[in-house]
Write a protein that holds these residues in place. Structure first.
Motif, short mmCIF file in Angstrom:
data_model
loop_
_atom_site.label_atom_id
_atom_site.label_comp_id
_atom_site.label_asym_id
_atom_site.label_seq_id
_atom_site.Cartn_x
_atom_site.Cartn_y
_atom_site.Cartn_z
N GLU A 46 1.86 -3.21 -1.14
CA GLU A 46 1.58 -3.27 -2.57
C GLU A 46 1.65 -4.75 -2.97
N PRO A 47 0.58 -5.33 -3.55
CA PRO A 47 0.60 -6.77 -3.83
C PRO A 47 1.52 -7.20 -4.98
N ASP A 48 1.71 -6.36 -5.99
CA ASP A 48 2.59 -6.71 -7.11
C ASP A 48 4.05 -6.56 -6.66
N PHE A 49 4.84 -7.65 -6.75
CA PHE A 49 6.19 -7.63 -6.18
C PHE A 49 7.08 -6.56 -6.79
N ALA A 50 7.13 -6.44 -8.09
CA ALA A 50 7.99 -5.43 -8.73
C ALA A 50 7.58 -4.03 -8.30
N ARG A 51 6.29 -3.76 -8.25
CA ARG A 51 5.82 -2.44 -7.80
C ARG A 51 6.13 -2.24 -6.32
#
Length: 133
Positions: A46-51
């Protein structure tokens, strides 16, 4: 030697087969969970860190659930971070939502240089009373 008692969540991720490992192994009332990452079903990060962090916890919770456990049963945590200083606040916010009330499990956080395209990984040991299995 007894055969390994592997635990797989219902939605088996592509990484397990691609890298030839089990999500968890049960030994008596102990559950040893492999490092869980924020992978999508196809195994990609998953590219978005928080996600990515939230998805790693979701993947961890799916493995725990498949063993009849929850985060309440976790006794030891090791997390791996590619940039701990920059990632700390995000991880701690998501961690607070996921781990519940004190007393908390032991936790060791390690800074690493490589996680096969991921930026966060979480590995746990849980005690699952035999009555719950």
């Amino acid at each position: 030697m007894t055969r390994r008692d592997a635990v797989f969540p219902p939605d088996r991720h592509a990484l397990y087969d691609a890298h030839q490992y089990s999500p968890a192994i049960r030994s008596g009332d102990l559950l040893f969970v492999s490092g869980q990452v924020g992978s999508r079903a196809d195994g990609s990060p998953e590219p978005d860190f928080a996600r990515q962090v939230k998805l790693a916890f979701d993947n961890l919770n799916a493995v725990l659930k498949a063993a009849g456990a929850s985060f309440d049963d976790v006794i030891d945590v090791i997390s791996f971070h590619t940039d701990p200083e920059k990632q700390f606040e995000t991880v701690m916010g998501i961690r607070a939502q996921e781990i519940g009330e004190a007393p908390w499990p032991t936790w060791t956080a390690l800074g690493v240089t490589w996680l096969a395209g991921f930026d966060f990984e979480i590995k746990v040991v849980a005690r699952v009373p035999l009555a719950k299995m």
